[in-house]
Structures are given as C-alpha cells and as structure tokens.
Design an enzyme around this catalytic site. Structure first.
Site, short mmCIF file in Angstrom:
data_model
loop_
_atom_site.label_atom_id
_atom_site.label_comp_id
_atom_site.label_asym_id
_atom_site.label_seq_id
_atom_site.Cartn_x
_atom_site.Cartn_y
_atom_site.Cartn_z
N ARG A 1 35.08 45.31 40.64
CA ARG A 1 36.12 44.32 40.96
C ARG A 1 37.08 44.18 39.78
NH1 ARG A 1 36.51 38.52 40.53
NH2 ARG A 1 37.41 37.50 42.37
N GLN B 1 39.26 36.96 49.24
CA GLN B 1 39.31 36.21 47.98
C GLN B 1 40.12 36.92 46.90
OE1 GLN B 1 36.89 36.59 44.82
NE2 GLN B 1 35.76 34.67 45.04
N HIS C 1 44.52 36.94 42.30
CA HIS C 1 44.63 36.01 43.43
C HIS C 1 46.07 35.86 43.93
CE1 HIS C 1 40.42 35.13 43.15
NE2 HIS C 1 40.55 34.85 41.88
N SER D 1 36.12 31.87 41.68
CA SER D 1 36.55 33.27 41.68
C SER D 1 35.34 34.20 41.53
CB SER D 1 37.61 33.51 40.59
OG SER D 1 38.17 34.79 40.71
N LEU D 2 35.21 34.94 40.41
CA LEU D 2 34.04 35.82 40.26
C LEU D 2 32.74 35.02 40.36
CD1 LEU D 2 32.19 36.01 37.36
CD2 LEU D 2 34.48 36.25 36.48
N GLN E 1 36.44 33.49 35.35
CA GLN E 1 37.00 34.15 34.18
C GLN E 1 37.72 33.16 33.28
OE1 GLN E 1 38.17 37.95 35.33
NE2 GLN E 1 39.24 38.46 33.46
#
Length: 311
Positions: free
Chosen positions: A119, A252, A203, A94-95, A9
C-alpha cells in the site's frame, strides 16, 4: 462499551517500539515476524532510523502497525486480556484500519505487514514526487474546508482527505491547488494552513492507481471473519462482513478518512471508553470530537500495566 483504536501515518518516530522490545519477548516476536514477512530489518529502522528512511510511506505504514500490534500482543499474552472479550468494536485511522483488522483476526500479522508495505509503495508510485501535496487546516470544520477546497481547485484536484476532528481537517491534491488553499485560508475564516511533510497526496482521486493495486492485492489476500466489527473510514459505520470490508479498504485509498464522524458514531452506539494502542495521536482528536468519554492512550509497558489493572 469499549472501542480499541489504532493510529495512522504521522505517528512514527525513531525509537518507536524499542522500550517495548527491550522489556518483552512477546513484543520482540512481533517485530521479528514483521521483519521476516517483509524480508527487511524494519525493526532496526524503527529503533535507529534514520528518520527519513522511517518516514518513507512504505516503511512508516508497516512500522506503525507493528508497534500497535506489539502493544496489543503484550496486553493479550502477558496481561491475559482478550481484545474480543474486553472490546465491542475497533477502528483505525487510514492505515490503522488494517491494524484494527489484524487485531480482530481478519488478517495475519505477516499478511498485514505485506499489504501495508505494498500500500505504501503503491501510494508513493501513484503520483510523481513533487506533483502532489497535503495540508492541515487548523481551526477549520469540514464545511469550511470543503468550501476552501472548491475555491482552490481551479480545475485541479483539491479534496478533503481527513476529517479528523471539529478543529482539524486535511486537504490533499495537486501541489499548486494545495498551495492556493493555504494562501486562501484567512478568506475562509480558517486560522492556519500548514503544508504537511508527506511524500504523496493520500486519500484523494490522484491515488486511483494505488486503489487499483490494493484491489488486486486484496483479491489475493482477502480479509477473513472479524472477531469484532470495525468502523470503516470511508463510511464511518460499523462493518462485520469481511467481503464488504474488502471493498471499503479499496475505496479508502482515494476516499475521505471520516474519523470525526466515526468517533461520533461509536459514541452514539454506546461507546464510553476509547483505548488507543501504539500511539497518542487519536486520543486528542477523540476528546475534541465527543464529550463525556474516557480516552486511554497506551504506548509504554507502564501504560500497558495500568490498562491491565483498569480492565
């Protein structure tokens, strides 16, 4: 050895994927399939905006994935390049870990889009708007960042969310704690702290409701066999077992993105060439984390054509 890596992101921008879609029917098919899976014209938001709608987490996450997979599909179908033949491992920020898993066949494109939409929605819903925040620390390594987070917490959540490279670490948590951290940067020998324009504190432990939602979603749509192993964000180590990867995807959501360590681990395992598909954000982080590697960032048709020649 070669690693294919996928951005996270923050890499979204209005106009993303437009040039690729105009030049390639293969890319257009990817964007149409994602639109169909989500029941929305995400491709129109990617192309035309408005920016604040694209930046919404539930739109940005599948959009970044769609752009990277469109890049990959053009490479594979028009360039005759099979990722599993030309790569040794994959990773994503991440994603981007979901994008990486889609790239190696663990999730279908439609399932990846739906998982990322969920998500994004779950992460947004986990913390009321305004209660959480994130900041980037420039000129900070993870030890300095951790010391700052501990000092700023004062009973609230203030956690290291992203260890991006030796000079950039991101903190996440309660807004007041993040603001205290920014005010304390100089005392901790850190150059700058910048509040990030994000809608939720990703996170960190505040994301537990989103982790629970993803555990349920991944129970229904578990990853399948991986054609190449993936470096998981939360462990910075190689995973080839789909069941283990499912568990790590849940971790995660609240866990640290150990990107710098992942890059170091990939190099230690023999990776000499990193190829970033669909963005130009991971390349500089990789360059600051390890020496003597080749980094190629692929976004445009021209980039794809150059990579096809090089491979």
């Amino acid at each position: 050895m070669r690693a294919f890596v996928f951005p996270g992101q923050g890499s979204q921008k209005v106009g993303m994927g437009a040039e690729l879609a105009d030049a390639s029917a293969v890319a257009r098919e990817v964007f149409e399939e994602v639109d169909d899976a989500l029941g929305q014209k995400l491709s129109a938001i990617m192309r035309e905006g408005p920016e604040d709608v694209l930046t919404l987490t539930e739109n940005a996450q599948p959009a970044i994935m769609a752009n990277a997979i469109a890049t990959l599909r053009v490479l594979e179908k028009e360039g005759g390049i099979a990722l599993a033949d030309k790569g040794d491992c994959v990773a994503g920020h991440s994603l981007g870990e979901y994008t990486a898993l889609c790239a190696v066949g663990a999730f279908s494109l439609a399932d990846t889009a739906r998982l990322l939409k969920l998500r994004g929605q779950a992460m947004q819903a986990a913390v009321p708007v305004g209660q959480g925040a994130m900041c980037a620390l420039l000129g900070a390594d993870v030890e300095k960042a951790q010391a700052l987070a501990d000092a700023a917490a004062e009973g609230q959540v203030c956690a290291v969310a992203n260890d991006n490279d030796p000079t950039q670490v991101v903190l996440s948590g309660h807004r007041e704690a993040i603001e205290r951290a920014i005010a304390l940067v100089k005392e901790h020998g850190i150059k700058r702290g910048i509040l990030l324009p994000v809608s939720a504190p990703f996170h960190c432990p505040l994301m537990q409701p989103a982790a629970d939602a993803m555990a349920e979603a991944l129970e229904k749509t578990p990853p399948q066999a991986l054609r190449l192993p993936v470096y998981a964000n939360v462990t910075a180590s190689l995973v080839s077992d789909a069941a283990e990867e499912r568990r790590l995807l849940v971790e995660q959501v609240c866990g640290r993105v150990r990107w710098r360590e992942s890059v170091i681990a990939m190099q230690a395992a023999g990776t000499t060439h990193f190829v970033e598909l669909g963005g130009k954000v991971l390349g500089p982080m990789i360059g600051r984390s390890v020496q003597d590697v080749e980094v190629t960032s692929v976004v445009t048709m021209e980039d794809i054509e150059s990579l096809i020649k090089a491979l």
